[in-house]
Design a protein around this motif. Sequence first.
Motif, PDB file in Angstrom:
ATOM      1  N   PRO A  61      60.798  68.714 100.343  1.00 11.15           N
ATOM      2  CA  PRO A  61      59.791  69.676  99.895  1.00 11.15           C
ATOM      3  C   PRO A  61      60.355  70.902  99.187  1.00 11.15           C
ATOM      4  CG  PRO A  61      59.893  69.593 102.290  1.00 11.15           C
ATOM      5  CD  PRO A  61      60.794  68.518 101.782  1.00 11.15           C
ATOM      6  N   GLU A  62      61.612  71.232  99.418  1.00 10.43           N
ATOM      7  CA  GLU A  62      62.171  72.422  98.773  1.00 10.43           C
ATOM      8  C   GLU A  62      62.639  72.177  97.341  1.00 10.43           C
ATOM      9  OE1 GLU A  62      65.506  70.372 100.992  1.00 10.43           O
ATOM     10  OE2 GLU A  62      63.437  70.871 101.461  1.00 10.43           O
ATOM     11  N   ASP A  63      62.608  70.920  96.869  1.00 10.91           N
ATOM     12  CA  ASP A  63      63.044  70.639  95.505  1.00 10.91           C
ATOM     13  C   ASP A  63      61.947  71.049  94.521  1.00 10.91           C
ATOM     14  OD1 ASP A  63      63.488  69.152  92.957  1.00 10.91           O
ATOM     15  OD2 ASP A  63      65.259  68.472  94.058  1.00 10.91           O
ATOM     16  N   LEU A  64      62.209  72.095  93.762  1.00  6.47           N
ATOM     17  CA  LEU A  64      61.194  72.649  92.861  1.00  6.47           C
ATOM     18  C   LEU A  64      60.956  71.778  91.639  1.00  6.47           C
ATOM     19  CD1 LEU A  64      62.149  76.410  93.133  1.00  6.47           C
ATOM     20  CD2 LEU A  64      60.300  75.194  94.297  1.00  6.47           C
ATOM     21  N   VAL A  65      61.943  71.024  91.208  1.00  9.87           N
ATOM     22  CA  VAL A  65      61.746  70.116  90.072  1.00  9.87           C
ATOM     23  C   VAL A  65      60.799  68.987  90.474  1.00  9.87           C
ATOM     24  CG1 VAL A  65      62.884  68.496  88.496  1.00  9.87           C
ATOM     25  CG2 VAL A  65      63.935  70.710  88.986  1.00  9.87           C
ATOM     26  N   PHE A  66      61.003  68.432  91.665  1.00  6.48           N
ATOM     27  CA  PHE A  66      60.083  67.392  92.143  1.00  6.48           C
ATOM     28  C   PHE A  66      58.658  67.943  92.172  1.00  6.48           C
ATOM     29  CE2 PHE A  66      63.266  65.004  95.156  1.00  6.48           C
ATOM     30  CZ  PHE A  66      64.098  64.742  94.085  1.00  6.48           C
ATOM     31  N   ARG A  67      58.505  69.152  92.710  1.00  2.00           N
ATOM     32  CA  ARG A  67      57.183  69.769  92.858  1.00  2.00           C
ATOM     33  C   ARG A  67      56.571  70.091  91.489  1.00  2.00           C
ATOM     34  NH1 ARG A  67      54.803  71.322  97.310  1.00  2.00           N
ATOM     35  NH2 ARG A  67      56.684  71.194  98.574  1.00  2.00           N
ATOM     36  N   ALA A  68      57.393  70.563  90.547  1.00  2.00           N
ATOM     37  CA  ALA A  68      56.892  70.858  89.197  1.00  2.00           C
ATOM     38  C   ALA A  68      56.405  69.579  88.521  1.00  2.00           C
ATOM     39  CB  ALA A  68      57.978  71.533  88.365  1.00  2.00           C
ATOM     40  N   ASN A  69      57.154  68.505  88.685  1.00  2.00           N
ATOM     41  CA  ASN A  69      56.738  67.239  88.081  1.00  2.00           C
ATOM     42  C   ASN A  69      55.492  66.686  88.753  1.00  2.00           C
ATOM     43  OD1 ASN A  69      58.666  67.190  86.069  1.00  2.00           O
ATOM     44  ND2 ASN A  69      60.143  66.099  87.314  1.00  2.00           N
ATOM     45  N   LEU A  70      55.365  66.905  90.056  1.00  2.00           N
ATOM     46  CA  LEU A  70      54.136  66.518  90.746  1.00  2.00           C
ATOM     47  C   LEU A  70      52.955  67.275  90.158  1.00  2.00           C
ATOM     48  CD1 LEU A  70      52.414  65.171  92.914  1.00  2.00           C
ATOM     49  CD2 LEU A  70      53.255  66.902  94.545  1.00  2.00           C
ATOM     50  N   GLY A  71      53.126  68.570  89.925  1.00  2.00           N
ATOM     51  CA  GLY A  71      52.054  69.354  89.317  1.00  2.00           C
ATOM     52  C   GLY A  71      51.647  68.811  87.957  1.00  2.00           C
ATOM     53  N   LEU A  72      52.629  68.471  87.139  1.00  2.00           N
ATOM     54  CA  LEU A  72      52.331  67.915  85.815  1.00  2.00           C
ATOM     55  C   LEU A  72      51.574  66.595  85.946  1.00  2.00           C
ATOM     56  CD1 LEU A  72      52.645  67.823  82.734  1.00  2.00           C
ATOM     57  CD2 LEU A  72      54.902  66.790  83.093  1.00  2.00           C
ATOM     58  N   ALA A  73      52.034  65.725  86.836  1.00  2.00           N
ATOM     59  CA  ALA A  73      51.373  64.427  87.002  1.00  2.00           C
ATOM     60  C   ALA A  73      49.946  64.592  87.527  1.00  2.00           C
ATOM     61  CB  ALA A  73      52.195  63.549  87.943  1.00  2.00           C
ATOM     62  N   LEU A  74      49.752  65.515  88.459  1.00  2.00           N
ATOM     63  CA  LEU A  74      48.397  65.763  88.963  1.00  2.00           C
ATOM     64  C   LEU A  74      47.481  66.268  87.851  1.00  2.00           C
ATOM     65  CD1 LEU A  74      49.268  67.395  92.405  1.00  2.00           C
ATOM     66  CD2 LEU A  74      48.165  65.167  92.032  1.00  2.00           C
ATOM     67  N   TRP A  75      47.993  67.160  87.033  1.00  2.00           N
ATOM     68  CA  TRP A  75      47.195  67.678  85.913  1.00  2.00           C
ATOM     69  C   TRP A  75      46.809  66.545  84.972  1.00  2.00           C
ATOM     70  CZ3 TRP A  75      49.361  69.533  80.837  1.00  2.00           C
ATOM     71  CH2 TRP A  75      48.359  70.074  80.030  1.00  2.00           C
ATOM     72  N   ARG A  76      47.794  65.736  84.604  1.00  2.00           N
ATOM     73  CA  ARG A  76      47.528  64.635  83.676  1.00  2.00           C
ATOM     74  C   ARG A  76      46.609  63.579  84.277  1.00  2.00           C
ATOM     75  NH1 ARG A  76      53.234  63.331  80.610  1.00  2.00           N
ATOM     76  NH2 ARG A  76      53.386  65.314  79.490  1.00  2.00           N
ATOM     77  N   SER A  77      46.576  63.476  85.604  1.00  2.00           N
ATOM     78  CA  SER A  77      45.711  62.469  86.232  1.00  2.00           C
ATOM     79  C   SER A  77      44.322  63.021  86.557  1.00  2.00           C
ATOM     80  CB  SER A  77      46.370  61.888  87.486  1.00  2.00           C
ATOM     81  OG  SER A  77      46.509  62.875  88.477  1.00  2.00           O
ATOM     82  N   GLY A  78      44.053  64.254  86.143  1.00  2.00           N
ATOM     83  CA  GLY A  78      42.711  64.805  86.307  1.00  2.00           C
ATOM     84  C   GLY A  78      42.487  65.596  87.578  1.00  2.00           C
ATOM     85  N   ASP A  79      43.549  66.122  88.162  1.00  2.00           N
ATOM     86  CA  ASP A  79      43.433  66.941  89.378  1.00  2.00           C
ATOM     87  C   ASP A  79      44.004  68.334  89.107  1.00  2.00           C
ATOM     88  OD1 ASP A  79      43.357  68.064  91.900  1.00  2.00           O
ATOM     89  OD2 ASP A  79      44.693  66.593  92.823  1.00  2.00           O
ATOM     90  N   PRO A  80      43.266  69.159  88.346  1.00  2.00           N
ATOM     91  CA  PRO A  80      43.803  70.483  88.015  1.00  2.00           C
ATOM     92  C   PRO A  80      43.979  71.378  89.237  1.00  2.00           C
ATOM     93  CG  PRO A  80      41.529  70.296  87.258  1.00  2.00           C
ATOM     94  CD  PRO A  80      41.951  68.932  87.739  1.00  2.00           C
ATOM     95  N   ALA A  81      43.124  71.242  90.255  1.00  2.00           N
ATOM     96  CA  ALA A  81      43.271  72.076  91.456  1.00  2.00           C
ATOM     97  C   ALA A  81      44.570  71.736  92.180  1.00  2.00           C
ATOM     98  CB  ALA A  81      42.069  71.894  92.379  1.00  2.00           C
TER      99      ALA A  81
END
Length: 107
Positions: A61-81
């Motif tokens: 959970p402390e890996d910020l790159v993993f978390r940033a990429n998760l954010g991008l994937a969520l945005w692209r999959s239609g989950d902006p929240a």
Amino acid sequence: MRLGALLRSGEVGAALSQIGDLLARHPDDEHCLHLMGVAQLQANRPAAAARAFSAAVERLPEDLVFRANLGLALWRSGDPAGARIQLEQVVNALPGLASAVLNLANV
């Protein structure tokens, strides 16, 4: 061809196959899961990418790159929240990560 070269060259199918083989041997490896997310994003499969990135974040959970990429994937999959939550955590912890700042602005 090496995995990184496959991803850079756009040979996503071959990369997904190699990463699948890696995950079969190391199903809980957070780096393999992250690579699967990267390849899934390149294959324009953001929901599959989000699942892979989420599993990587669960393990590290402390890996910020993993978390940033998760954010991008969520945005692209239609989950902006969901994307906002992930990207805000990254930007708060590492405000100099330009890609996260840009992705948060886009969300």
